[in-house]
Design a protein around this motif. Structure first.
Motif, mmCIF file in Angstrom:
data_model
loop_
_atom_site.group_PDB
_atom_site.id
_atom_site.type_symbol
_atom_site.label_atom_id
_atom_site.label_comp_id
_atom_site.label_asym_id
_atom_site.label_seq_id
_atom_site.Cartn_x
_atom_site.Cartn_y
_atom_site.Cartn_z
ATOM 1 N N LEU A 199 -0.492 -6.312 -0.504
ATOM 2 C CA LEU A 199 -1.131 -5.661 -1.649
ATOM 3 C C LEU A 199 -2.632 -5.523 -1.436
ATOM 4 N N ILE A 200 -3.264 -6.582 -0.936
ATOM 5 C CA ILE A 200 -4.705 -6.537 -0.671
ATOM 6 C C ILE A 200 -5.023 -5.502 0.401
ATOM 7 N N GLY A 201 -4.212 -5.484 1.459
ATOM 8 C CA GLY A 201 -4.433 -4.534 2.539
ATOM 9 C C GLY A 201 -4.314 -3.101 2.077
ATOM 10 N N VAL A 202 -3.278 -2.806 1.286
ATOM 11 C CA VAL A 202 -3.086 -1.442 0.780
ATOM 12 C C VAL A 202 -4.236 -1.049 -0.152
ATOM 13 N N SER A 203 -4.641 -1.989 -1.007
ATOM 14 C CA SER A 203 -5.740 -1.708 -1.936
ATOM 15 C C SER A 203 -7.031 -1.389 -1.177
ATOM 16 N N LEU A 204 -7.348 -2.144 -0.149
ATOM 17 C CA LEU A 204 -8.527 -1.873 0.677
ATOM 18 C C LEU A 204 -8.433 -0.514 1.351
ATOM 19 N N LEU A 205 -7.237 -0.184 1.814
ATOM 20 C CA LEU A 205 -7.027 1.094 2.480
ATOM 21 C C LEU A 205 -7.307 2.252 1.527
ATOM 22 N N VAL A 206 -6.795 2.146 0.296
ATOM 23 C CA VAL A 206 -7.026 3.194 -0.700
ATOM 24 C C VAL A 206 -8.511 3.301 -1.039
ATOM 25 N N TRP A 207 -9.169 2.167 -1.221
ATOM 26 C CA TRP A 207 -10.585 2.180 -1.579
ATOM 27 C C TRP A 207 -11.437 2.794 -0.466
ATOM 28 N N LEU A 208 -11.179 2.408 0.769
ATOM 29 C CA LEU A 208 -11.961 2.923 1.892
ATOM 30 C C LEU A 208 -11.748 4.422 2.087
ATOM 31 N N ALA A 209 -10.544 4.897 1.772
ATOM 32 C CA ALA A 209 -10.254 6.315 1.985
ATOM 33 C C ALA A 209 -10.814 7.191 0.874
ATOM 34 N N PHE A 210 -10.709 6.741 -0.381
ATOM 35 C CA PHE A 210 -11.042 7.625 -1.507
ATOM 36 C C PHE A 210 -12.305 7.226 -2.269
ATOM 37 N N ARG A 211 -12.793 6.004 -2.046
ATOM 38 C CA ARG A 211 -14.050 5.564 -2.662
ATOM 39 C C ARG A 211 -14.069 5.789 -4.163
ATOM 40 N N SER A 212 -12.943 5.480 -4.811
ATOM 41 C CA SER A 212 -12.866 5.706 -6.250
ATOM 42 C C SER A 212 -11.920 4.676 -6.857
ATOM 43 N N VAL A 213 -12.234 4.279 -8.086
ATOM 44 C CA VAL A 213 -11.392 3.298 -8.767
ATOM 45 C C VAL A 213 -10.077 3.922 -9.216
ATOM 46 N N MET A 214 -10.121 5.202 -9.606
ATOM 47 C CA MET A 214 -8.937 5.849 -10.147
ATOM 48 C C MET A 214 -7.780 5.897 -9.149
ATOM 49 N N PRO A 215 -7.970 6.346 -7.905
ATOM 50 C CA PRO A 215 -6.846 6.323 -6.942
ATOM 51 C C PRO A 215 -6.299 4.923 -6.717
ATOM 52 N N LEU A 216 -7.205 3.927 -6.706
ATOM 53 C CA LEU A 216 -6.753 2.549 -6.511
ATOM 54 C C LEU A 216 -5.919 2.095 -7.693
ATOM 55 N N GLY A 217 -6.388 2.394 -8.908
ATOM 56 C CA GLY A 217 -5.638 2.002 -10.097
ATOM 57 C C GLY A 217 -4.271 2.669 -10.154
ATOM 58 N N ILE A 218 -4.232 3.956 -9.819
ATOM 59 C CA ILE A 218 -2.953 4.678 -9.838
ATOM 60 C C ILE A 218 -2.045 4.185 -8.718
ATOM 61 N N ALA A 219 -2.638 3.808 -7.589
ATOM 62 C CA ALA A 219 -1.841 3.253 -6.487
ATOM 63 C C ALA A 219 -1.181 1.948 -6.927
ATOM 64 N N LEU A 220 -1.954 1.076 -7.596
ATOM 65 C CA LEU A 220 -1.399 -0.185 -8.095
ATOM 66 C C LEU A 220 -0.333 0.066 -9.160
ATOM 67 N N LEU A 221 -0.548 1.096 -9.991
ATOM 68 C CA LEU A 221 0.453 1.458 -11.001
ATOM 69 C C LEU A 221 1.741 1.926 -10.324
ATOM 70 N N THR A 222 1.594 2.704 -9.261
ATOM 71 C CA THR A 222 2.765 3.187 -8.522
ATOM 72 C C THR A 222 3.547 2.025 -7.928
ATOM 73 N N ILE A 223 2.834 1.089 -7.319
ATOM 74 C CA ILE A 223 3.500 -0.078 -6.709
ATOM 75 C C ILE A 223 4.183 -0.920 -7.779
ATOM 76 N N THR A 224 3.494 -1.146 -8.915
ATOM 77 C CA THR A 224 4.077 -1.950 -10.000
ATOM 78 C C THR A 224 5.341 -1.305 -10.541
ATOM 79 N N THR A 225 5.288 0.007 -10.786
ATOM 80 C CA THR A 225 6.472 0.715 -11.279
ATOM 81 C C THR A 225 7.601 0.663 -10.273
ATOM 82 N N SER A 226 7.243 0.809 -9.005
ATOM 83 C CA SER A 226 8.238 0.767 -7.937
ATOM 84 C C SER A 226 8.939 -0.588 -7.900
ATOM 85 N N LEU A 227 8.159 -1.672 -7.928
ATOM 86 C CA LEU A 227 8.742 -3.019 -7.883
ATOM 87 C C LEU A 227 9.555 -3.312 -9.142
#
Length: 804
Positions: A283-311
């Motif tokens: 989870l930490i690795g994926v979150s860092l990857l999203v942050w480094l790529a998009f430099r925005s809180v919104m993609p990271l938040g939506i990514a975490l929402l996607t993972i939570t819904t998936s699980l």
């Protein structure tokens, strides 16, 4: 058709789709709460993952009884300096386990003195039907004088066991030897009701080798399954408290432990640790990857929402279908984090590449690719679900449902939630474009000669690796206990002369008498197997249940005593003549009174042996007897050793399941080939046969290269490698699909594939560090396979100009 569905979906308002997504999420959450309150549970029983082998009813009954006996019993050896300390420590342990802990253990014991009394009480009335082999041989060969001389020695021996009561009923004192023969042959002694043995350290350095110690053995039967986490926690806590009580009285006492409880407890701790550690790291690795790529809180938040819904979707669907969730499913399922986030990556990378388009338009553009990707991934997981392992079927449902949850989240929630502006992503996109340009340059540089040489070299190396590849289907690869647990068990087995193994003999008979006679025929073979070192010990009911034929023979032989020579025997022993009539009458009354299985196992003497005797039922019409084995050295030789006895079956569940694993390993590889062919047909309806074949060829070649590398590094092929190869195809084909869909606009796809592969490699790369061999094999194969797929898939964009 997929394009029409994408168009229709894009026409609905974003708020309406979001409301539908919220409603589905609420339904899923409420269903999960209801299932949990209704009894859904976490399962840690490793046996729950094993194939359900179809056995005949008699074998199934025998397996159930042996597994229940072995799985719930714990053995404790208390090591002390002398016998007195060992006995005191054992009594303290028994008292501590017995007090106020009835919910944890029952039948807490060491030597069972009551059992010896019960045996004496039961067999004394049948003494005229019992003879040891030496006694029977002496009587049949007319050597009555030898038995008479032995009786005289006992009569005049101050330390003999003769007494007036025994002599009055058994003048030649035959019964005590028969009773003694019932005791199992072992190196253990009994002192004050405690079993005592000798423990010797394993160290080879004599200068530092500690002295041998006295080992007191305590056994206890656990209540509930040793594989239930709550039961484990309770029993381990009770044991620890009892150990502390013993240590408070004598700190020098050490403990050795054996039993399924300790293996299961170690497995549960390991699985829980890996779930939290690997899942958090992923989870930490994926979150860092999203942050480094998009430099925005919104993609990271939506990514975490996607993972939570998936699980959430994965957990609820698994509980809905199976009513329980295995811990190993959760360990495997941590990899879902790295896969479910792929849809998020593709969406945001396309938004960066085409900033002028809305979120709804981006979803419409990538919808065909993610739909095909979902279909192929579900197809791959279906292949895993065909394996005969309930645990692997759970993994298939868990991951397929999780991906569907991520897919629905992207399709319904992203149009509203992900519609905000993004920072400029020109730098990562430029890097992706530069990477693709470099690959194109390499493709142009590799002319036919150079390419042919490299191809030939690759084929030779791959062929050599495949030639070196071996297989290993041992079911014990599912779980490897810590060395400390296994070492303690081996030491305790040494004290117990080998203990009891999971393999056993099942003897069949059409009637009770036939079965008992067959057990008697088997006894010399068992002794021979011990002498040859094939087994350390064996426990058979033939010792306690002589056949009626043997009892009749023994009764007739004792007629030489009580009908023909009784008067001379009484005279030679100096006994009162009045005993003659009483003894003759007792002998006559015993005629036709035989020991039978029902009366024995229902008595206090035979209740401990009841699980070893199987009577006919409406489902099966045979009698059966279980012969326990211990200290097995070579299972293959042991099986051939008893092969001539058609009524004797060596039941080896481990071997049978391992054989099934081998069959399904081969079947899984065939399923992989079939899945690739089906995928190629599906893709051909959209891309044409040439490009569809190329899309499938990338993960296919990756699978071949992975197998070759496994052979080169000496890793044997298992079912879990084969199952992982299905996922290499299911995940890796997504990369090919997105490149095939992108045509010439590939830099966004390249960035998305890079991030997707990075997250997947991160997730499965962590699984490769698991201490569980099965999970390690699974993770290593996916790590290699996805790595190869990532390296090969970008070359598809080189051919998109040619293949339409």
């Amino acid at each position: 058709m997929i394009d029409k569905l994408a168009l229709r979906l894009s026409q609905y308002p974003a708020r309406l789709k979001f409301a539908l997504w919220v409603m589905l999420l609420c339904i899923t959450t409420l269903t999960g709460i209801q299932l949990w309150q209704g009894g859904a549970k976490i399962q840690s029983d490793i046996l729950a993952m094993l194939p359900k082998l179809k056995e005949d009813p008699l074998t199934e009954t025998a397996l159930a009884r042996v597994e229940e006996q072995l799985s719930n019993t714990v053995y404790i050896a208390l090591l002390a300096e002398d016998k007195s300390q060992a006995v005191t420590a054992a009594n303290t342990l028994i008292e501590s386990l017995s007090s106020d802990n009835r919910d944890a253990f029952v039948d807490i014991r060491s030597a069972d003195l009551n059992q010896a009394q019960a045996l004496n009480h039961f067999y004394f009335n049948h003494r005229f039907n019992l003879l040891t082999q030496a006694q029977a041989s002496a009587l049949s060969s007319g050597k009555l004088s030898e038995l008479l001389r032995q009786a005289q020695l006992q009569l005049y021996n101050a330390f003999g066991y003769a007494n007036s009561g025994l002599i009055a009923n058994d003048p030649l004192l035959l019964y005590p030897d028969n009773l003694q023969a019932l005791a199992p042959k072992q190196r253990l002694q009994v002192q004050q009701g405690i079993l005592l043995g000798q423990w010797s350290p394993n160290e080879t350095d004599e200068s530092s080798k500690p002295a041998a110690k006295v080992a007191a053995i305590v056994m206890a039967k656990g209540l509930g399954s040793a594989f239930n986490p709550n039961t484990q926690e309770l029993q381990m806590a009770v044991l620890q408290e009892a150990f502390e009580t013993v240590e408070s009285q004598n700190k020098q006492v050490a403990f050795l432990k054996a039993g399924a409880l300790f293996h299961a407890s170690a497995a549960t701790k390991s699985a829980k640790s890996e779930v939290s550690t690997l899942g958090l790291a992923s989870l930490i690795g994926v979150s860092l990857l999203v942050w480094l790529a998009f430099r925005s809180v919104m993609p990271l938040g939506i990514a975490l929402l996607t993972i939570t819904t998936s699980l959430l979707t994965a957990v609820v669907m698994t509980l809905l279908i199976f009513s329980e969730l295995h811990l190993l499913t959760l360990v495997f399922g941590t990899s879902l984090i790295g896969i479910a986030i792929d849809y998020n990556f593709h969406f945001y990378c396309e938004r960066l590449a085409q900033a002028e388009k809305s979120a709804n338009e981006i979803i419409r553009k990538i919808f065909p690719a993610i739909t095909l990707a979902l279909l192929t991934s579900v197809l791959a997981y279906s292949g895993i679900g065909l394996a005969p392992f309930p645990g692997m079927q759970q993994v298939a449902v868990f991951c397929a449902a999780g991906l569907f949850g991520a897919y629905i989240t992207l399709s319904l929630a992203y149009p509203l939630l992900a519609s905000g502006p993004l920072p400029s992503g020109e730098k990562p996109l430029s890097m992706a474009a530069a990477y693709l340009t470099k690959l194109n340059s390499i493709s142009r540089f590799l002319n036919y000669k150079i390419g042919g040489v490299l191809l030939a070299l690759s084929v030779i190396i791959s062929a050599f690796g495949l030639y070196q590849l071996t297989s290993d289907d041992d079911i014990r690869n599912l779980q490897q206990s810590p060395e400390s647990v296994s070492d303690e068990e081996q030491q305790l087995r040494g004290i117990l002369s080998g203990g009891t193994d999971n393999q056993f003999l099942l003897v069949r008979g059409e009637t009770e008498e036939q079965l008992l006679q067959r057990l008697e025929i088997l006894s010399p073979k068992l002794n021979n197997a011990v002498e040859k070192g094939l087994i350390g010990n064996a426990f058979s009911l033939s010792t306690y249940l002589p056949s009626r034929s043997k009892q009749e023979d023994n009764y007739q032989l004792q007629g030489l005593i009580y009908q023909q020579n009784l008067a001379s025997i009484v005279e030679n022993l100096g006994l009162d003549d009045s005993l003659i009539s009483d003894l003759a009458e007792a002998y006559q009354k015993a005629k036709g009174s035989y020991i039978d299985a029902e009366s024995f196992i229902s008595s206090d003497a035979g209740k401990l042996f009841k699980p070893l005797w199987i009577t006919p039922t409406p489902l099966q019409d045979q009698y059966g007897a279980i012969v326990l084995l211990g200290g097995i050295t070579e299972i293959d030789k042991l099986e051939s050793f008893f092969s001539k006895l058609s009524y004797v079956q060596l039941v080896d569940r481990v071997g049978e399941i391992s054989g099934v694993m081998g069959q399904y390993r081969q079947l899984t590889l065939w399923l992989l080939a079939i899945a690739m062919a089906i995928a190629a047909l599906i893709f051909s309806t959209r891309f044409g046969i040439k490009l569809a074949a190329l899309v499938v060829a990338v993960p296919a070649l990756s699978a071949v290269l992975t197998l070759s590398l496994l052979g080169l590094i000496g890793a044997p092929l298992t079912l879990f490698h084969a199952l992982a190869l299905i996922l290499v195809f299911g995940i890796g084909v997504d990369y090919s699909l997105f490149f095939a869909e992108s045509k010439h606009q590939s830099r966004g796809v390249m960035m998305a594939v890079f991030m997707s592969a990075s997250s997947t490699i991160l997730a499965f790369g962590l699984l490769a560090f698991s201490s569980t061999p099965a999970i390690h094999s699974f993770g290593l194969t996916l790590l290699l396979g996805i790595g190869f797929t990532f390296a090969l898939s970008p070359f598809i964009q080189t051919f998109t100009r040619t293949f339409k």
